[in-house]
Design a protein around this motif. Structure first.
Motif, mmCIF file in Angstrom:
data_model
loop_
_atom_site.group_PDB
_atom_site.id
_atom_site.type_symbol
_atom_site.label_atom_id
_atom_site.label_comp_id
_atom_site.label_asym_id
_atom_site.label_seq_id
_atom_site.Cartn_x
_atom_site.Cartn_y
_atom_site.Cartn_z
ATOM 1 N N GLY A 79 0.804 -1.214 0.000
ATOM 2 C CA GLY A 79 0.000 0.000 0.000
ATOM 3 C C GLY A 79 0.834 1.260 0.000
ATOM 4 O O GLY A 79 2.068 1.220 -0.096
ATOM 5 N N ARG A 80 0.176 2.413 0.097
ATOM 6 C CA ARG A 80 0.832 3.706 0.057
ATOM 7 C C ARG A 80 0.307 4.574 1.204
ATOM 8 O O ARG A 80 -0.889 4.633 1.462
ATOM 9 C CB ARG A 80 0.502 4.421 -1.267
ATOM 10 C CG ARG A 80 0.969 3.721 -2.530
ATOM 11 C CD ARG A 80 2.420 4.003 -2.812
ATOM 12 N NE ARG A 80 2.675 5.422 -3.037
ATOM 13 C CZ ARG A 80 2.546 6.036 -4.226
ATOM 14 N NH1 ARG A 80 2.139 5.357 -5.287
ATOM 15 N NH2 ARG A 80 2.835 7.319 -4.348
ATOM 16 N N THR A 81 1.206 5.274 1.868
ATOM 17 C CA THR A 81 0.812 6.260 2.880
ATOM 18 C C THR A 81 1.191 7.674 2.455
ATOM 19 O O THR A 81 0.945 8.626 3.189
ATOM 20 C CB THR A 81 1.483 5.959 4.236
ATOM 21 O OG1 THR A 81 2.908 6.002 4.074
ATOM 22 C CG2 THR A 81 1.058 4.605 4.777
ATOM 23 N N PRO A 225 -4.263 5.834 -7.669
ATOM 24 C CA PRO A 225 -3.421 4.685 -8.028
ATOM 25 C C PRO A 225 -3.432 3.622 -6.933
ATOM 26 O O PRO A 225 -3.237 3.912 -5.755
ATOM 27 C CB PRO A 225 -2.030 5.312 -8.171
ATOM 28 C CG PRO A 225 -2.060 6.532 -7.306
ATOM 29 C CD PRO A 225 -3.464 7.037 -7.366
ATOM 30 N N LEU A 226 -3.663 2.405 -7.340
ATOM 31 C CA LEU A 226 -3.657 1.263 -6.429
ATOM 32 C C LEU A 226 -2.982 0.094 -7.126
ATOM 33 O O LEU A 226 -3.187 -0.116 -8.326
ATOM 34 C CB LEU A 226 -5.077 0.869 -6.022
ATOM 35 C CG LEU A 226 -5.883 1.891 -5.218
ATOM 36 C CD1 LEU A 226 -7.329 1.431 -5.079
ATOM 37 C CD2 LEU A 226 -5.271 2.115 -3.838
ATOM 38 N N GLY A 227 -2.194 -0.672 -6.396
ATOM 39 C CA GLY A 227 -1.486 -1.778 -7.018
ATOM 40 C C GLY A 227 -0.375 -1.273 -7.930
ATOM 41 O O GLY A 227 0.078 -0.135 -7.831
ATOM 42 N N GLU A 228 0.063 -2.128 -8.838
ATOM 43 C CA GLU A 228 1.193 -1.779 -9.705
ATOM 44 C C GLU A 228 0.785 -0.960 -10.918
ATOM 45 O O GLU A 228 1.559 -0.127 -11.394
ATOM 46 C CB GLU A 228 1.901 -3.057 -10.161
ATOM 47 C CG GLU A 228 2.567 -3.828 -9.022
ATOM 48 C CD GLU A 228 3.299 -5.051 -9.524
ATOM 49 O OE1 GLU A 228 3.270 -5.302 -10.759
ATOM 50 O OE2 GLU A 228 3.907 -5.764 -8.707
ATOM 51 N N ARG A 229 -0.438 -1.169 -11.428
ATOM 52 C CA ARG A 229 -0.806 -0.506 -12.677
ATOM 53 C C ARG A 229 -2.169 0.193 -12.613
ATOM 54 O O ARG A 229 -2.396 1.160 -13.332
ATOM 55 C CB ARG A 229 -0.831 -1.527 -13.838
ATOM 56 C CG ARG A 229 0.509 -2.139 -14.149
ATOM 57 C CD ARG A 229 0.401 -3.084 -15.353
ATOM 58 N NE ARG A 229 -0.097 -2.411 -16.551
ATOM 59 C CZ ARG A 229 0.678 -1.730 -17.376
ATOM 60 N NH1 ARG A 229 1.984 -1.631 -17.148
ATOM 61 N NH2 ARG A 229 0.175 -1.153 -18.454
#
Length: 537
Positions: A79-81, A225-229
């Motif tokens: 994930g991203r923070t 954006p979520l995941g790689e693509r």
């Protein structure tokens, strides 16, 4: 509706707990039960695992839950923070905003940023962890009937399989067929006129460091954006000549994007999930009917504002898991399960109010260029201040909260979002860094990750009560002496005492779900024993 066909218990496969629905709520509950050694089965009517991003944010309280289950590193890796919210108006960039920039981690609350992660990834990580405890999701298994007997619930599947469980938990979503078959209301409202279209798409050439939000006077489209693509797309729907919403598709996504983005070179592609969302605000009036319990969306649905849906379900499961495990193991009376509804029903009501208020706030704020979804991020939506002070499981024996509080001291402050800054029974149990007997760093959260109660003894004067409790309840309660003595933890920077509002010698009992059960002076051995006797058989 589920049929009311009579099943035969003697011919049914047996388990301790049967969970229906393998979303984040059901999987969290299954993990919490499996790690405690409870026999559990989890069934899912879909023939394959869900692939849509759906709920896309884990709040800090859910991160604490997942740390306890041992999956936080994997979640953080996927994930991203650090996403910036990029707002556009009429195709032009207006602002880049870090919605969590005003929040700083503290020794008491190490996680204050939400984690952007696709729901399918959360589920995949939980399934992997669950398999390590020997439990796998049974796909393509639809519950068609169940009957409660005196000692079990006997369920029947579409394939004719019979399963007997001591308890059945409905984690089967907002349209829960189990809930509909029970004498449970699901009151609230549906805002038919307010809807969004959603999907997972690729958008080559679009920055993946931003959650892009084109919000104009005549419509909106957001790409996160979520995941790689992939990006999760959210948009207000197109309308036809009669003003009716047009069904979502890749073509409608592209037309809405072109209308608002001003980026003719970006083409959306490869949709893997397309859906429609209407604002529903509803909650069940009961969470338990005999041996059947409701959790997650089966118990409450609400606006997406604040990202509270998936998180509230995860936290339902964390509250219920330890209680079910103890009851099924025979170490607690069935009445303990009544505290699940007692504690979580008010949280659902709060969630509906908060998410609805945030939704309406965003509808107003987006009218101003440069403002938008960051308005849903508030200290209360982090869920760190949510607790159960009203619960029958919350007991204060040291007078805290009154002017002559015994052991009362400086509180942890705004991190807990409490009214007076002083930790109270029922509140979330804060973290704190300490040193073990060898001088190695250890956190209180490290102790709380073990599936037991934790009895914190502040000061050497609590050693006696800790020994007595360990001798009688050693399988259920782990003692922890916080004092500069051999075998004690050193509160070398004073963070633990400040977080728990303790100046002298005192004990604090922390529940398996990381909430404070009891506060007491050091000489209250009898009272602590009496409290545990009401819980532990």
């Amino acid at each position: 509706m589920i049929s009311s066909e009579v099943t035969t218990e003697s011919t049914a496969e047996r388990t301790g707990v049967l969970i229906v629905g393998a979303g984040p709520t059901g999987l969290t509950l299954a993990c919490e039960l499996a790690r405690r050694g409870t026999a559990v089965r989890i069934i899912e009517k879909s023939p394959e695992f869900h692939s849509g991003s759906r709920g896309k944010t884990l709040n800090p309280r859910s991160l604490e839950v997942f740390e306890s289950l041992g999956v936080l590193p994997e979640l953080l890796a996927h994930g991203r923070t650090d996403l910036l919210l990029r707002k556009y108006r009429d195709g032009e960039i207006v602002t880049d905003t870090d919605p969590f920039s005003v929040l700083e981690p503290t020794p008491w609350a190490p996680y204050v940023r939400g984690l952007f992660i696709a729901q399918w990834q959360v589920e995949e990580i939980l399934r992997t962890r669950l398999a390590e405890w020997g439990v796998t999701v049974e796909l393509g298994t639809e519950l068609t009937g169940f009957e409660q007997t005196g000692k079990s619930v006997v369920a029947t599947t579409a394939a004719g399989k019979r399963m007997a469980a001591e308890y059945l938990v409905a984690c089967d979503g907002g349209r829960s067929t189990i809930r509909k078959s029970l004498p449970v209301t699901f009151d609230g409202r549906t805002e038919e006129g307010r809807m969004m279209i959603l999907g997972d798409v690729e958008a080559e050439g679009l920055s993946r460091d931003h959650w892009h939000q084109w919000i104009d006077a005549d419509g909106a489209i957001l790409l996160c954006p979520l995941g790689e693509r992939s990006f999760q797309l959210q948009a207000l729907p197109e309308r036809d000549e009669l003003g009716q919403p047009v069904a979502p598709s890749l073509e409608t996504f592209q037309r809405i994007f072109d209308r608002h983005s001003g980026m003719p070179g970006i083409r959306l592609a490869n949709p893997t999930w397309i859906s429609t969302f209407r604002v529903n605000e509803r909650m069940a009036d009961r969470y338990r009917v005999g041996r059947v319990l409701l959790a997650g969306d089966a118990a409450h649905v609400h606006s997406i504002a604040g990202g509270l849906g998936m998180n509230t379900g995860v936290q339902d499961a964390f509250n219920l898991g330890w209680k079910l495990a103890m009851v099924v193991a025979g170490t607690a009376r069935p009445a303990l399960l009544d505290t699940y509804e007692e504690e979580r029903l008010p949280i659902a009501a709060w969630t509906l109010d908060t998410s609805g208020e945030r939704w309406r706030s965003v509808q107003q704020s987006v009218k101003e260029a440069g403002r938008g979804t960051e308005d849903v991020i508030r200290p209360e939506t982090l869920a760190l201040g949510l607790g159960y002070r009203w619960s029958s499981l919350a007991l204060e024996l040291d007078g805290r909260g009154s002017e002559d509080a015994v052991g009362g001291g400086e509180g942890a402050g705004d991190e807990r979002a409490t009214d007076d800054g002083l930790l109270r029974a029922g509140d979330r149990a804060p973290d704190a860094p300490c040193l073990d007997a060898d001088g190695a760093a250890i956190r209180l959260f490290d102790l709380f990750a073990r599936p037991r109660f934790t009895l914190l003894g502040f000061g050497a004067g609590t050693a006696g009560v800790l020994r007595i409790i360990a001798a009688k309840y050693g399988d259920t309660v782990q003692p922890c002496l916080i004092a500069d003595v051999p075998d004690g933890l050193s509160d070398h920077e004073g963070h633990a005492r400040r977080a728990y509002g303790v100046t002298g010698d005192a004990v604090v009992l922390v529940r398996p779900d990381r909430h404070v059960a009891l506060t007491a002076p050091a000489d209250a051995t009898g009272a602590v024993l009496d409290y545990l006797a009401t819980l532990v058989i």
